[in-house]
Design a protein around this motif. Sequence first.
Motif, PDB file in Angstrom:
ATOM      1  N   TYR A  39       9.859   9.399   6.153  1.00 18.61           N
ATOM      2  CA  TYR A  39       9.461   8.551   5.046  1.00 18.61           C
ATOM      3  C   TYR A  39       8.998   7.234   5.581  1.00 18.61           C
ATOM      4  CZ  TYR A  39      12.908  11.596   2.675  1.00 18.61           C
ATOM      5  OH  TYR A  39      13.456  13.024   2.231  1.00 18.61           O
ATOM      6  N   ALA A  40       9.217   6.571   6.555  1.00 15.42           N
ATOM      7  CA  ALA A  40       8.427   5.409   7.066  1.00 15.42           C
ATOM      8  C   ALA A  40       6.974   5.923   7.476  1.00 15.42           C
ATOM      9  CB  ALA A  40       9.188   4.808   8.204  1.00 15.42           C
ATOM     10  N   GLU A  66       1.427   8.693  -5.867  1.00 18.14           N
ATOM     11  CA  GLU A  66       1.939   7.385  -5.961  1.00 18.14           C
ATOM     12  C   GLU A  66       3.410   7.516  -6.190  1.00 18.14           C
ATOM     13  OE1 GLU A  66       1.255   4.887  -9.952  1.00 18.14           O
ATOM     14  OE2 GLU A  66      -0.358   4.087  -8.140  1.00 18.14           O
ATOM     15  N   ASP A  67       4.022   8.284  -6.773  1.00 13.79           N
ATOM     16  CA  ASP A  67       5.302   9.015  -6.670  1.00 13.79           C
ATOM     17  C   ASP A  67       5.998   9.304  -5.133  1.00 13.79           C
ATOM     18  OD1 ASP A  67       5.312   8.410  -9.448  1.00 13.79           O
ATOM     19  OD2 ASP A  67       5.724  10.688 -10.037  1.00 13.79           O
ATOM     20  N   THR A  68       5.112   9.931  -4.571  1.00 12.58           N
ATOM     21  CA  THR A  68       5.526  10.175  -3.040  1.00 12.58           C
ATOM     22  C   THR A  68       5.516   8.900  -2.437  1.00 12.58           C
ATOM     23  OG1 THR A  68       4.504  12.556  -3.283  1.00 12.58           O
ATOM     24  CG2 THR A  68       4.888  11.728  -1.377  1.00 12.58           C
ATOM     25  N   LEU A  69       4.504   8.097  -2.551  1.00 13.82           N
ATOM     26  CA  LEU A  69       4.792   7.045  -1.854  1.00 13.82           C
ATOM     27  C   LEU A  69       5.851   5.983  -2.268  1.00 13.82           C
ATOM     28  CD1 LEU A  69       3.626   4.948   0.173  1.00 13.82           C
ATOM     29  CD2 LEU A  69       1.893   4.057  -1.600  1.00 13.82           C
ATOM     30  N   SER A  99      12.883   4.455   2.978  1.00 14.27           N
ATOM     31  CA  SER A  99      12.613   3.967   4.275  1.00 14.27           C
ATOM     32  C   SER A  99      12.888   2.576   4.254  1.00 14.27           C
ATOM     33  CB  SER A  99      10.948   4.199   4.518  1.00 14.27           C
ATOM     34  OG  SER A  99      10.470   3.528   4.097  1.00 14.27           O
ATOM     35  N   GLY A 100      13.675   1.964   3.000  1.00 15.92           N
ATOM     36  CA  GLY A 100      14.018   0.686   2.874  1.00 15.92           C
ATOM     37  C   GLY A 100      13.184  -0.269   2.602  1.00 15.92           C
ATOM     38  N   GLN A 101      11.985   0.060   2.262  1.00 15.27           N
ATOM     39  CA  GLN A 101      10.936  -0.953   1.895  1.00 15.27           C
ATOM     40  C   GLN A 101      10.994  -1.277   0.434  1.00 15.27           C
ATOM     41  OE1 GLN A 101       7.193  -0.104   4.029  1.00 15.27           O
ATOM     42  NE2 GLN A 101       8.026   1.558   4.686  1.00 15.27           N
ATOM     43  N   ALA A 102      12.009  -1.951  -0.118  1.00  8.92           N
ATOM     44  CA  ALA A 102      12.229  -1.963  -1.523  1.00  8.92           C
ATOM     45  C   ALA A 102      10.910  -2.972  -2.073  1.00  8.92           C
ATOM     46  CB  ALA A 102      13.517  -2.419  -1.734  1.00  8.92           C
ATOM     47  N   HIS A 106      14.984   1.232 -12.279  1.00 13.72           N
ATOM     48  CA  HIS A 106      16.546   1.166 -12.092  1.00 13.72           C
ATOM     49  C   HIS A 106      16.880   1.527 -10.583  1.00 13.72           C
ATOM     50  CE1 HIS A 106      16.313   5.401 -13.186  1.00 13.72           C
ATOM     51  NE2 HIS A 106      17.425   5.283 -12.431  1.00 13.72           N
ATOM     52  N   GLN A 107      15.937   2.057  -9.931  1.00 11.11           N
ATOM     53  CA  GLN A 107      16.304   2.736  -8.617  1.00 11.11           C
ATOM     54  C   GLN A 107      15.728   1.606  -7.522  1.00 11.11           C
ATOM     55  OE1 GLN A 107      15.421   6.744  -7.811  1.00 11.11           O
ATOM     56  NE2 GLN A 107      14.739   7.001  -9.812  1.00 11.11           N
ATOM     57  N   ILE A 108      15.180   0.579  -7.633  1.00  7.11           N
ATOM     58  CA  ILE A 108      14.655  -0.136  -6.877  1.00  7.11           C
ATOM     59  C   ILE A 108      15.196  -1.588  -7.022  1.00  7.11           C
ATOM     60  CG2 ILE A 108      12.462  -1.332  -6.015  1.00  7.11           C
ATOM     61  CD1 ILE A 108      10.707   0.666  -7.228  1.00  7.11           C
TER      62      ILE A 108
END
Length: 439
Positions: free
Chosen positions: A370-371, A398-401, A408-411, A435-437
Amino acid sequence: MAEVDSRGLPISTNSSRAAASYRTGVDLLLSAWPGAEDELRQAIDLDPEFALAHAALARLQAIKGRPTEAQASVARAQEIVVRSASPREISHVLTLSLAVKGQSAKALENALAHLDQWPRDVLILSLPLGAFGLFAFSGMADHDQARVDLCEKVADQYDPDDWWFLTYRGWSHAENGAVAKGRNLAQRGLERRRANANAAHAVAHAMFEQGATHEAETLIEGWLPEYDPAGMLHGHLAWHAALSALERDDPQHALAIYSRHVRPSVSLGLPINVVSDAVSLLWRLQAYGYEVPAGLWDEAERYASSKYANPGLAFVEIHIGLLSAATGRHVAATNRIVANTRRVADGALPAGSIVPAVGSAALAFANADYADCARILGPLTRDFARVGGSGAQREILEDTLLLALMRSGQAAQARDLLDRRLHRRPSQRDTRWSHQIEV
């Protein structure tokens, strides 16, 4: 009395019946409604020397993915039109010929010059507009604005109640961010011609941009039974309903709609829609963590391979990249990336490097890297529009990104991307991600 088209422009035929069939056929074409081909062929049978009828038939055949027939029809139109037609009709046929033959840049140039002289030539005006129009597939990043500018430039030439112009003016505004205005215009177009798949489509798009998923589903479920499954947008409109169901976390309903109307084995839609609708819905399902039933990916791959064995339009290529990655055909995916990279270098892909980049990002995502997916797609968000299609269709990128950033932990970066989306379309209530971020 000279015969005229549906917007009052003179047409070269001495048969009033042929003229009537031509007017009906063009309006059916412009409303994406079944029967257009029969009407245009009847016009030709009644007057074999009716150049505009041959040209309109060529346009319809090209839309349906029948290039050999389309080129034969437009060649016949060119042969006829130079003998006795007007300068407008000669220009009309030439412009359609360029579009049919895939000379998109020249076709766009000719269409715009033609419309400067004859803005009410509706079939030519239709060429630059739409999600798959000449503007959208030009490689421009600002094609949404270009469509609005063109519509506003010619607006005073059209009756305020012209159902087709209301439809496409509305769609153009909704795609460009003026969603309430666009929805109002498109709804007026649908009210004036209920048998108008393009208007139902435009309203559904506006509702999507507003985040009005329930309204979109209600509209489509109420309207779709009136539309013959052979209609070119039938499966695509059902896709909108499936996408809305998925947006409200009802994957089973989304899959039920997909199986009934969208999957390649049942859809009679345009090949470009069949492939992109199938791939984008299945990719979303899988990316969101839902199970894709056995056989659905393979069915989509078989259909895509039969229709798009060779690299082509950027919009198609990004979906082929997602499909190859999702189905584990990574060698084929890599080969397509290499081929598209060469096409970019040769100037054969107006959308540019975004196309092979999406292929690489899809492979990274499928491999759970994912990174790397985020590294590839992150700098290219402003280029997403260059592949064409609609905002709803491009949102898969955009959704995939977003998912890649989150996984990959890039909230913080995910939150920034989501904020930019909501700034671009403030009317959309995007709750799927918020709600997921967590930052």
